[in-house]
Design an enzyme around this catalytic site. Structure first.
Site, PDB file in Angstrom:
ATOM      1  N   LYS A 206       0.722  -1.315  -0.144  1.00  0.00           N
ATOM      2  CA  LYS A 206      -0.235   0.062  -0.059  1.00  0.00           C
ATOM      3  C   LYS A 206       0.690   1.128   0.165  1.00  0.00           C
ATOM      4  O   LYS A 206       0.412   1.687  -1.037  1.00  0.00           O
ATOM      5  CB  LYS A 206      -1.034  -0.109   1.489  1.00  0.00           C
ATOM      6  CG  LYS A 206      -1.685  -1.484   1.334  1.00  0.00           C
ATOM      7  CD  LYS A 206      -3.042  -1.032   2.384  1.00  0.00           C
ATOM      8  CE  LYS A 206      -2.456  -1.096   4.129  1.00  0.00           C
ATOM      9  NZ  LYS A 206      -2.091  -2.310   3.966  1.00  0.00           N
TER      10      LYS A 206
ATOM     11  N   ARG B 205     -10.245   0.911   8.178  1.00  0.00           N
ATOM     12  CA  ARG B 205     -10.235   0.099   8.185  1.00  0.00           C
ATOM     13  C   ARG B 205     -11.407  -1.136   9.210  1.00  0.00           C
ATOM     14  O   ARG B 205     -11.214  -2.024   9.521  1.00  0.00           O
ATOM     15  CB  ARG B 205      -9.021  -0.039   9.475  1.00  0.00           C
ATOM     16  CG  ARG B 205      -7.675  -0.473   8.661  1.00  0.00           C
ATOM     17  CD  ARG B 205      -6.234  -0.396   9.447  1.00  0.00           C
ATOM     18  NE  ARG B 205      -5.774  -0.958   9.816  1.00  0.00           N
ATOM     19  CZ  ARG B 205      -4.443  -0.637   8.897  1.00  0.00           C
ATOM     20  NH1 ARG B 205      -3.998   0.773   9.141  1.00  0.00           N
ATOM     21  NH2 ARG B 205      -3.284  -0.931   9.301  1.00  0.00           N
TER      22      ARG B 205
ATOM     23  N   ARG C 240      10.471  -7.259   5.688  1.00  0.00           N
ATOM     24  CA  ARG C 240      10.499  -6.054   5.594  1.00  0.00           C
ATOM     25  C   ARG C 240      11.445  -5.694   6.320  1.00  0.00           C
ATOM     26  O   ARG C 240      10.770  -5.075   7.412  1.00  0.00           O
ATOM     27  CB  ARG C 240       9.174  -5.657   5.838  1.00  0.00           C
ATOM     28  CG  ARG C 240       8.579  -4.033   5.169  1.00  0.00           C
ATOM     29  CD  ARG C 240       7.692  -3.926   5.163  1.00  0.00           C
ATOM     30  NE  ARG C 240       6.652  -4.431   6.323  1.00  0.00           N
ATOM     31  CZ  ARG C 240       4.934  -4.461   6.194  1.00  0.00           C
ATOM     32  NH1 ARG C 240       4.665  -3.914   4.762  1.00  0.00           N
ATOM     33  NH2 ARG C 240       4.231  -4.354   7.426  1.00  0.00           N
TER      34      ARG C 240
ATOM     35  N   ARG D 229       9.833  -2.805  11.992  1.00  0.00           N
ATOM     36  CA  ARG D 229       8.760  -2.196  12.848  1.00  0.00           C
ATOM     37  C   ARG D 229       8.003  -3.290  13.781  1.00  0.00           C
ATOM     38  O   ARG D 229       8.782  -4.820  13.402  1.00  0.00           O
ATOM     39  CB  ARG D 229       7.491  -2.352  11.426  1.00  0.00           C
ATOM     40  CG  ARG D 229       7.730  -1.332  10.660  1.00  0.00           C
ATOM     41  CD  ARG D 229       5.905  -1.182   9.768  1.00  0.00           C
ATOM     42  NE  ARG D 229       4.851  -1.836  10.214  1.00  0.00           N
ATOM     43  CZ  ARG D 229       3.912  -1.497   9.477  1.00  0.00           C
ATOM     44  NH1 ARG D 229       4.070  -1.058   7.751  1.00  0.00           N
ATOM     45  NH2 ARG D 229       2.752  -1.877   9.779  1.00  0.00           N
TER      46      ARG D 229
ATOM     47  N   ARG E  21      -2.995  -8.883  13.204  1.00  0.00           N
ATOM     48  CA  ARG E  21      -3.201  -8.185  11.669  1.00  0.00           C
ATOM     49  C   ARG E  21      -3.911  -8.971  11.091  1.00  0.00           C
ATOM     50  O   ARG E  21      -4.834  -7.487  10.305  1.00  0.00           O
ATOM     51  CB  ARG E  21      -2.158  -7.156  11.598  1.00  0.00           C
ATOM     52  CG  ARG E  21      -1.464  -6.563  12.557  1.00  0.00           C
ATOM     53  CD  ARG E  21       0.014  -6.141  12.052  1.00  0.00           C
ATOM     54  NE  ARG E  21       0.589  -5.261  11.296  1.00  0.00           N
ATOM     55  CZ  ARG E  21       1.659  -5.762  10.218  1.00  0.00           C
ATOM     56  NH1 ARG E  21       2.854  -6.153  10.364  1.00  0.00           N
ATOM     57  NH2 ARG E  21       1.499  -4.575   9.467  1.00  0.00           N
TER      58      ARG E  21
HETATM   59  P1  AMP Z   1      -0.512   0.112   9.130  1.00  0.00           P
HETATM   60  O1  AMP Z   1       0.847   0.995   8.964  1.00  0.00           O
HETATM   61  O2  AMP Z   1      -1.947   0.832   8.031  1.00  0.00           O
HETATM   62  O3  AMP Z   1      -0.190  -1.101   8.703  1.00  0.00           O
HETATM   63  O4  AMP Z   1      -1.355   0.579  10.201  1.00  0.00           O
HETATM   64  C1  AMP Z   1      -0.569   0.062  11.316  1.00  0.00           C
HETATM   65  C2  AMP Z   1      -1.111   0.383  12.527  1.00  0.00           C
HETATM   66  O5  AMP Z   1      -1.220   1.165  12.619  1.00  0.00           O
HETATM   67  C3  AMP Z   1      -2.375  -0.755  13.106  1.00  0.00           C
HETATM   68  O6  AMP Z   1      -1.562  -2.338  12.671  1.00  0.00           O
HETATM   69  C4  AMP Z   1      -3.392   0.036  13.711  1.00  0.00           C
HETATM   70  O7  AMP Z   1      -2.737  -0.681  15.252  1.00  0.00           O
HETATM   71  C5  AMP Z   1      -3.054   0.906  13.935  1.00  0.00           C
HETATM   72  N1  AMP Z   1      -3.853   1.455  12.444  1.00  0.00           N
HETATM   73  C6  AMP Z   1      -3.267   2.546  10.949  1.00  0.00           C
HETATM   74  N2  AMP Z   1      -4.573   2.476  10.841  1.00  0.00           N
HETATM   75  C7  AMP Z   1      -5.401   2.943  11.857  1.00  0.00           C
HETATM   76  C8  AMP Z   1      -7.373   2.878  11.846  1.00  0.00           C
HETATM   77  N3  AMP Z   1      -8.012   3.635  10.346  1.00  0.00           N
HETATM   78  N4  AMP Z   1      -7.921   2.523  12.192  1.00  0.00           N
HETATM   79  C9  AMP Z   1      -7.076   1.664  14.018  1.00  0.00           C
HETATM   80  N5  AMP Z   1      -6.149   1.481  13.944  1.00  0.00           N
HETATM   81  C10 AMP Z   1      -5.055   1.891  13.298  1.00  0.00           C
END
Ligand code: AMP
Length: 215
Positions: A14, A89, A123, A156, A167
């Site tokens: 993404k 989400r 990653r 990460r 996740r």
């Molecule tokens: P990502 O980088 O998009 O995978 O986001 C990393 C983490 O941030 C996720 O696993 C959640 O803990 C938090 N997070 C990101 N976006 C959201 C969202 N829209 N709602 C809730 N938690 C989020």
């Protein structure tokens, strides 16, 4: 004005695809996950609130996620549009989002779970500038060092086997229904995310009627 949302399982690319689209088409890439990671890295109050939730692979509460997304969009620095990555989400966030914004399309990066594990565990991320690497596909020239800024490459905190299970479960339980909701209201471009970075970008452009990608 071009307004897109990009959705996909962890490790589906993404951020990479959203960044390329944004840089090329003068859009703003808005990543809620990046904003949370910044808060954690900079030891803010919000960072302290979300750190453990993120490391465990769970979703941050809706009130906070919605506030972060809305505040970022309210900056209105997106003269030509935006690509929102990592939001909405779940169904509640999707309804919240659709109340305020019309979008031109949803990019669904489609990848089977079986492929996710291999990619996510390989990653790496630059601790300094945030550029993403992958030890399978896009290795840095020198191990552990960022090609762009020379920063340290780190893993990460949520790219572990345990957090990944959570996740993926969160994604299928909560984010799959967002795609159903969008499918009823918007154009959803389904893209095969197992192809090469360049092919994926080109397919996004073709399906959204955007200018061709010239790597
Ligand atoms: P990502 O980088 O998009 O995978 O986001 C990393 C983490 O941030 C996720 O696993 C959640 O803990 C938090 N997070 C990101 N976006 C959201 C969202 N829209 N709602 C809730 N938690 C989020």
């Amino acid at each position: 004005m071009r307004k897109y949302v990009i959705i996909g399982v962890p490790g589906s690319g993404k951020s990479t695809q959203a960044t390329t689209l944004a840089v090329d088409l003068d859009l703003v890439h808005i990543s809620v996950g990046d904003i949370f990671r910044w808060q954690v890295q900079n030891h803010t109050k919000m960072g302290a609130q979300v750190r453990r939730i993120m490391a465990a692979g769970e979703l941050v509460g809706d009130d906070l996620a919605e506030k972060v997304a809305a505040d970022r969009l309210a900056e209105h620095d997106w003269n030509y549009g935006f690509v929102v990555d990592g939001f909405p989400r779940n169904a509640r966030q999707a309804e919240f989002f659709l109340e305020s914004y019309d979008i031109d399309g949803v990019i669904h990066l489609d990848m089977p779970d079986s492929e996710v594990r291999r990619r996510v565990l390989a990653r790496r991320l630059c601790a300094n500038c945030g550029v993403d690497y992958n030890l399978i596909q896009s290795r840095p020239a020198t191990e552990g060092v960022c090609d762009v800024c020379g920063g340290n490459l780190i893993t990460r905190e949520d790219d572990t086997e345990e957090a990944l299970v959570v996740r993926l479960r969160e994604y299928h339980d909560k984010t799959d229904p967002v795609l159903d909701l969008f499918r009823r209201k918007e154009y959803v471009a389904v893209i095969d995310a197992t192809a090469s970075k360049e092919e994926i970008q080109q397919e996004i452009r073709d399906k959204l009627g955007l200018p061709p990608y010239k790597p």
